[in-house]
Design a protein around this motif. Structure first.
Motif, short mmCIF file in Angstrom:
data_model
loop_
_atom_site.label_atom_id
_atom_site.label_comp_id
_atom_site.label_asym_id
_atom_site.label_seq_id
_atom_site.Cartn_x
_atom_site.Cartn_y
_atom_site.Cartn_z
N TYR A 172 0.80 -1.23 0.00
CA TYR A 172 0.00 0.00 0.00
C TYR A 172 0.83 1.27 0.00
CZ TYR A 172 -3.26 3.51 1.81
OH TYR A 172 -4.00 4.63 1.99
N LEU A 173 1.89 1.29 0.84
CA LEU A 173 2.58 2.56 1.08
C LEU A 173 4.09 2.33 1.11
CD1 LEU A 173 1.72 5.53 1.83
CD2 LEU A 173 1.91 4.83 4.23
N ASP A 174 4.83 3.29 0.58
CA ASP A 174 6.28 3.22 0.61
C ASP A 174 6.74 3.68 2.00
OD1 ASP A 174 8.99 3.33 0.27
OD2 ASP A 174 8.95 4.67 -1.47
N VAL A 175 7.09 2.70 2.82
CA VAL A 175 7.51 2.98 4.19
C VAL A 175 8.90 2.39 4.39
CG1 VAL A 175 7.07 2.40 6.62
CG2 VAL A 175 5.18 3.12 5.16
N ASP A 176 9.79 3.17 4.96
CA ASP A 176 11.14 2.69 5.27
C ASP A 176 11.78 2.02 4.04
OD1 ASP A 176 13.29 2.44 6.95
OD2 ASP A 176 12.55 0.63 7.96
N GLY A 177 11.57 2.64 2.89
CA GLY A 177 12.27 2.20 1.68
C GLY A 177 11.64 1.09 0.86
N GLN A 178 10.46 0.57 1.28
CA GLN A 178 9.81 -0.50 0.51
C GLN A 178 8.30 -0.34 0.52
OE1 GLN A 178 11.14 -4.25 0.10
NE2 GLN A 178 12.97 -4.12 1.40
N TRP A 179 7.64 -0.93 -0.51
CA TRP A 179 6.17 -0.93 -0.53
C TRP A 179 5.67 -1.94 0.49
CZ3 TRP A 179 4.07 3.05 -2.80
CH2 TRP A 179 4.77 3.68 -3.83
N ARG A 180 4.97 -1.45 1.50
CA ARG A 180 4.59 -2.30 2.64
C ARG A 180 3.09 -2.55 2.69
NH1 ARG A 180 9.72 -3.62 4.95
NH2 ARG A 180 10.97 -1.73 4.90
N ASP A 181 2.73 -3.80 3.05
CA ASP A 181 1.33 -4.12 3.32
C ASP A 181 0.87 -3.31 4.53
OD1 ASP A 181 1.66 -6.04 1.38
OD2 ASP A 181 1.49 -7.75 2.75
N HIS A 182 -0.40 -2.88 4.51
CA HIS A 182 -1.00 -2.18 5.66
C HIS A 182 -2.39 -2.73 5.95
CE1 HIS A 182 2.20 0.77 5.23
NE2 HIS A 182 1.77 1.41 6.30
N LEU A 183 -2.71 -2.82 7.22
CA LEU A 183 -4.09 -3.13 7.61
C LEU A 183 -4.89 -1.86 7.54
CD1 LEU A 183 -3.29 -5.28 10.77
CD2 LEU A 183 -4.47 -6.11 8.71
N LEU A 184 -6.11 -1.97 7.00
CA LEU A 184 -7.02 -0.83 7.00
C LEU A 184 -8.02 -1.04 8.14
CD1 LEU A 184 -8.35 1.71 5.67
CD2 LEU A 184 -9.64 0.12 4.23
N VAL A 185 -8.11 -0.05 9.02
CA VAL A 185 -9.10 -0.10 10.10
C VAL A 185 -9.97 1.15 9.99
CG1 VAL A 185 -7.59 -1.44 11.62
CG2 VAL A 185 -7.64 1.05 11.84
N ALA A 186 -11.18 1.07 10.49
CA ALA A 186 -12.08 2.21 10.36
C ALA A 186 -13.14 2.17 11.46
CB ALA A 186 -12.76 2.20 9.00
N MET A 187 -13.82 3.29 11.62
CA MET A 187 -15.04 3.32 12.44
C MET A 187 -15.94 4.42 11.91
SD MET A 187 -14.17 5.02 16.13
CE MET A 187 -12.69 4.12 16.52
N THR A 188 -17.24 4.22 12.08
CA THR A 188 -18.19 5.28 11.74
C THR A 188 -18.87 5.74 13.02
OG1 THR A 188 -20.05 3.80 11.33
CG2 THR A 188 -18.62 4.28 9.44
#
Ligand code: ACO
Length: 209
Positions: A172-188
């Motif tokens: 998902y996102l370029d973090v610390d030099g690499q494209w990293r998986d991220h968990l998506l969390v949410a609330m309404t």
């Protein structure tokens, strides 16, 4: 005029002391630079990769431009860039971004806290205050966050607030030099019983004032 900016939020008392949120300001330059540079190892594994070297990106002279552009976004109602204060002292930041109004009424939230005040509920308290501000004065309907699965501390913080997991965002996102998986969390807002601060108080994680 945009609801919720500028504003002070809190206080909420956690194990470390009294947590409040306030807008970032130009005279945060020296503290911001010092904390960002001394906390490099603590922060870098979890933050978006930058173009320049860490110490250059966080040089004291970088702050005025960064602060001004974030405050300009805030005036347009697109961001909420706040300092986390512990007993009145700058100890981190919490930011609400990509604020979309209308039928979406949604935003993301993210935060960091200096290592030397870690593990004592500061991020948990700050997140509760930030979320209550989003669902209250700002009138948002949904808030989401993304976190690396390996970020155990931040996942605990999100869980204390009551976030619900929605899925895994691959590379998902370029973090610390690499494209990293991220968990998506949410609330309404429908999922918030009273307030998030109230949820922490009832769970024994915080007290009022
Ligand atoms: N293993 C298991 N649990 C851990 C670990 C670990 N290695 N480290 C911390 N924890 C737990 C703590 O025990 C605590 O849970 P508890 O209250 O149930 O005991 C929780 O994680 C941390 O809660 P707080 O004390 O409220 O959080 P803190 O003030 O220490 O800040 C934060 C946490 C923001 C993640 C801080 O460590 C930080 O700034 N890290 C670097 C930047 C970062 O990761 N930011 C978040 C990115 S994701 C996002 O913004 C949505």
């Amino acid at each position: 005029v945009h609801p919720g900016w500028p504003a002070r939020v809190g206080p909420l008392r956690v194990a470390a002391g009294r947590v409040t949120l306030r807008p970032i300001r130009l005279r945060d330059a020296a503290t911001w630079s010092r904390l960002r540079i001394t906390n490099r190892e603590h922060l870098e594994p979890w933050e978006p990769t930058g173009q320049a070297l860490w110490n250059d990106r966080h040089h004291v002279t970088t702050w005025p431009g960064l602060c001004s552009s974030l405050r300009s976004e805030a005036r347009k109602g697109r961001m909420l860039p706040m300092v986390i204060e512990l007993d009145g002292n700058y100890c981190g930041q919490i930011t609400v971004g990509n604020i979309i109004r209308g039928a979406l009424s949604s935003a993301w939230i993210g935060y960091w806290v200096a290592k030397d005040v870690g593990g004592q509920g500061v991020a948990t308290g700050a997140l509760a205050l930030g979320l209550d501000h989003c669902f209250g004065p700002m009138g948002l309907h949904r808030v989401e966050a993304t976190v690396r699965p390996e970020n155990v501390a931040s996942r605990a913080v999100l869980e204390h607030a009551g976030f619900r997991e929605e899925g895994l965002l691959r590379r998902y996102l370029d973090v610390d030099g690499q494209w990293r998986d991220h968990l998506l969390v949410a609330m309404t807002v429908e999922e918030v019983p009273g307030s998030i601060s109230d949820r922490l108080v009832r769970a024994g994680r915080a007290t009022w004032g």
